[in-house]
Structures are given as structure tokens and as C-alpha cells.
Enzyme design. Structure first.
Site, PDB file in Angstrom:
ATOM      1  N   GLU A  88       0.848  -1.190   0.000  1.00 38.66           N
ATOM      2  CA  GLU A  88       0.000   0.000   0.000  1.00 38.66           C
ATOM      3  C   GLU A  88       0.887   1.245   0.000  1.00 38.66           C
ATOM      4  OE1 GLU A  88      -3.857   1.526   2.596  1.00 38.66           O
ATOM      5  OE2 GLU A  88      -2.232   0.486   3.621  1.00 38.66           O
ATOM      6  N   LYS A  97     -10.346   0.472  -2.004  1.00 42.08           N
ATOM      7  CA  LYS A  97     -10.414  -0.006  -0.621  1.00 42.08           C
ATOM      8  C   LYS A  97     -11.771   0.276   0.009  1.00 42.08           C
ATOM      9  CE  LYS A  97      -7.702   0.495   3.680  1.00 42.08           C
ATOM     10  NZ  LYS A  97      -6.587   1.272   4.272  1.00 42.08           N
ATOM     11  N   CYS A 153      -4.880  -3.650   2.857  1.00 41.77           N
ATOM     12  CA  CYS A 153      -4.550  -3.374   4.250  1.00 41.77           C
ATOM     13  C   CYS A 153      -5.669  -3.647   5.266  1.00 41.77           C
ATOM     14  CB  CYS A 153      -4.047  -1.936   4.372  1.00 41.77           C
ATOM     15  SG  CYS A 153      -3.101  -1.610   5.892  1.00 41.77           S
TER      16      CYS A 153
END
Length: 284
Positions: A44, A116, A157
Site C-alpha cells: 500500500e 479499498k 490493508c
């Protein structure tokens, strides 16, 4: 599809310098290609980590902007697929961006993107307070894509803490390899990073490739590191010797292992449908 294919996961310490980060990424791409890897996964925020709040908004660009074009050229020139997790894609207005996982093929074409879903709004125990939603638009779509490395499930993440997403990727979208680019904090990484990754691999019977940011990016930000590649039985098969170093972990995706694990423990057939749980809840 070949019986096995070599992949790699990069570990790096990105800073607030686009050119310096690109030089590091280029070096790691060459290292991965020399090792025979056909896919290299970056962490990321691979291209940029700001020194202070709001910095990322100033460099955010559309996916057809000059930053991403550089990485597309890098993939094409090196004849390698790139997983670019956590690119600062320009949002719907100047005060927002999307944290976007971009998959590029070995011809330099963008094959897929995932934005995300789960944003990091957390008061880390003994650490800082984060409010990713203050400048980031959440994604809404589950994304899986076919590739020479099996069917890839794209995540980023903090998504790692939400097993429902990974269940969807495996059981409804047919994922075989889960990509988890990340920049975990030192506190949460030490406590939860490896155990969560191995749990996602075990419960989905997928390979997991987790490329991590590592070390000090600035005076105010530090990442845990520990880039990992995990097989469908939950075993770590790729790892850098140094949790904080810049480098790559390399491993082979064995398609026969995916088939073997899934056939010997057929959880796809054994799992209960959503309707079962609804009726079970209604009877309480």
C-alpha cells in the site's frame, strides 16, 4: 495454465518523493524478474507516503495520469505483472481520493482495479489516531480477476480484519490467490499481522501474498513490515529475513496444492448458506 508459477512480494519504505520511490520500485522489479517471478506485488502507498496529513491529496491523480503511466511502462519493459496496492487515485473532488489497488499485466495494461472498502478510522492503542475517511472515498465493489497466477482477489490493508470480504472472494468470486498490500502500524502489526494473514489463507484455502511497508517514512509515521507469502494450508512459504529491510520475498504458486487442500477438506460443500443462518437466528 502452468502447473506452478513464481511470484514475488516487495517490501519497501516509501517516502514523500515520487521519483525516489519509483527508483526503488524499478530496482525491485529487476530483482524479481531476475529471480524468475512473473508477478510482483507492491505494498500500500508504494508510490508515495506523505510526511503530514493532506499531502497525499496534492499528488493524487487519475489512473491515466503520468504516475501510473510510469508503472505501466515499467511492467511492459520488464515483462512482468504488477500488483500496485494503495495508489492515490484522484477522487470525485479535490478533498478526496480513492485508495486504489491497480493490477497491471506484462504488456503494461491495467487489467483491474479495486478501491479499498474498509477505511482506517482507528485510535491505535499506545499509538496515533487515524481518520482515513476524512480524505478517502470507500469502494463498493468486490473484485476478482483471472490471471496466469490463478484467480486473484484484490484487497488493501485494513480490509484484512473483515473476513466477510475474503469469504466473498473465495466462495462467490472463485479466488485462488488473495493479494493484501498493506502499511500496518507497528503496534497492530506486532499483535495481529501474521495471525490474520494465516487465518485468511486457512479459512479460504487460498494463497495469500502480503506486501508490506516497513520502517520509518517520516518523523510521524512508521510501518511494521514483515512481507509474507502464505500457502492454502496456512504455512509461510516466503518471507524476508529482515522485517524492516527493502527487498523481495519469492515463492511458487502450486496449483495442485490448492486443488489438494480443497478436495481433502471440502469446506465449500460443507459451509452453510446465508438462508441457514437467517433461519437459525430467527429461532433464537
Amino acid at each position: 495454465m502452468a502447473h506452478s508459477v513464481r511470484v514475488a512480494a516487495a517490501q519497501m519504505t516509501s517516502i514523500n518523493d515520487l521519483s525516489a520511490n519509483f527508483i526503488t520500485c524499478s530496482r525491485l522489479v529487476k530483482e524479481a524478474a531476475t529471480a524468475g517471478a512473473k508477478l510482483l506485488c507492491f505494498p500500500e502507498n508504494f508510490s508515495y507516503v506523505g510526511a503530514k496529513a493532506g499531502d497525499s491529496l496534492t499528488i493524487a491523480e487519475p489512473l491515466d495520469g503520468p504516475i501510473m503511466k510510469q508503472y505501466c511502462s515499467l511492467a511492459r519493459e520488464s515483462n512482468i505483472w504488477l500488483s500496485l496496492g494503495g495508489f492515490q487515485e484522484k477522487g470525485s473532488d479535490d478533498s478526496h481520493l480513492c485508495n486504489t489497488h491497480v493490477l497491471i499485466d506484462d504488456s503494461g495494461n491495467i487489467r483491474s482495479t479495486y478501491r479499498k472498502m474498509h477505511l482506517f478510522d482507528v485510535d491505535v492503542p499506545g499509538g496515533a489516531v487515524y481518520k482515513e475517511s476524512s480524505f478517502t472515498e470507500p469502494g463498493k465493489d468486490v473484485v476478482a480477476v483471472d490471471s496466469p497466477f490463478g484467480r486473484l482477489g484484490l484487497t488493501v490493508c485494513y480490509d484484512l480484519r473483515f473476513p466477510e470480504l475474503y469469504q466473498q472472494l473465495r466462495f462467490h468470486h472463485g479466488a485462488e490467490v488473495l493479494l493484501v498490500p498493506a502499511a500496518f502500524t507497528t503496534v497492530t502489526g506486532a499483535a495481529h499481522w501474521e495471525v490474520l494473514l494465516r487465518a485468511r489463507a486457512i479459512e479460504t484455502q487460498c494463497y495469500v501474498i502480503a506486501a508490506a511497508q516497513a520502517g520509518k517514512h517520516s518523523e510521524k509515521r512508521e510501518s511494521y513490515g514483515d512481507t509474507l507469502i502464505i500457502d492454502p494450508w496456512g504455512m509461510v512459504i516466503g518471507r524476508l529475513p529482515d522485517r524492516l529491510s527493502t527487498g523481495i520475498a519469492v515463492a511458487d504458486i502450486e496449483f495442485s496444492l490448492i486443488e489438494s487442500v480443497r478436495s481433502k477438506m471440502p469446506i465449500l460443500q460443507h459451509r452453510k448458506p446465508v438462508e441457514f443462518w437467517r433461519s437459525a437466528s430467527a429461532s433464537l
